[in-house]
Enzyme design. Structure first.
Site: not given
Ligand code: PNS
Length: 183
Positions: A19, A43, A92, A130
């Site tokens: 990032h 969530k 990517r 991530s």
């Protein structure tokens, strides 16, 4: 003079070196880059939105033209609200392409005036996500070099307790007696 503003939307849970690589590249071609964290993506995120804002703000504080914000709802509507004409996304590997193409074309259908710009992070980050960082870190694996040190430190606080105990025992290279009994 007309200022070109771009948003870089995402979950950033957590921010990775991939990032940051993209933010750096984006900061060089846009007059202003808004790193936009989606508020309701997952969530149960690993990091709260305010934790992610805090991390990204300190990691980008040396850029004059980068700021961090959060948003809800459609990305394109947020982009228009902040006066952006471009939406930055990273690609990517080929596997990203299909999903990114779908999103870019849907976003174009919704707001034709907004242009999606794809950039490639450095190839050393091409396998980095991530999701993988979360998984490896939570299970006690090393994510050194994949995330900034600040994120690495914060990830340590999110370790599964079983692995945190293991880390404590071996922190100075010696096996310390366990302070807690195994359940
Ligand atoms: O980091 P991510 O999870 O890949 O980011 C995905 C994100 C936040 C860019 C995407 O899910 C998104 O734009 N969500 C907001 C809702 C929206 O606009 N959906 C329509 C996308 S075509």
């Amino acid at each position: 003079m007309h200022k070109v503003i771009a948003i870089y939307p995402g979950s950033f849970d957590p921010p990775t070196n991939g990032h940051l690589d993209l933010i750096d590249r984006g900061s060089k071609i846009f007059d202003e880059l808004v790193v936009a964290i989606l508020r309701n993506a997952e969530k149960a995120p690993l990091f709260s939105v305010s934790e992610r804002v805090g991390m990204l703000e300190s990691l980008t504080s040396h850029y004059d033209n980068v700021r961090v914000d959060t948003f809800d709802g459609l990305t394109v509507d947020y982009a228009i609200r902040v006066g952006a004409s471009s939406l930055l996304r990273g690609i990517r590997a080929l596997s990203d392409y299909e999903y990114e193409l779908q999103m870019a074309l849907m976003n174009r259908k919704l707001r034709p005036e907004l242009e999606t710009v794809f950039m490639m992070p450095a190839e050393k980050y091409s396998y980095l996500s991530s999701r993988l960082v979360r998984e490896v870190a939570q299970l006690g694996g090393s994510v050194k070099g994949l995330v900034p040190e600040l994120v690495e430190e914060n990830l340590r606080g999110k370790l599964d307790p079983a692995y945190r105990l293991g880390e404590f025992r071996e922190a100075d290279g010696k096996k310390k007696p366990r302070t807690r009994k195994r359940a």
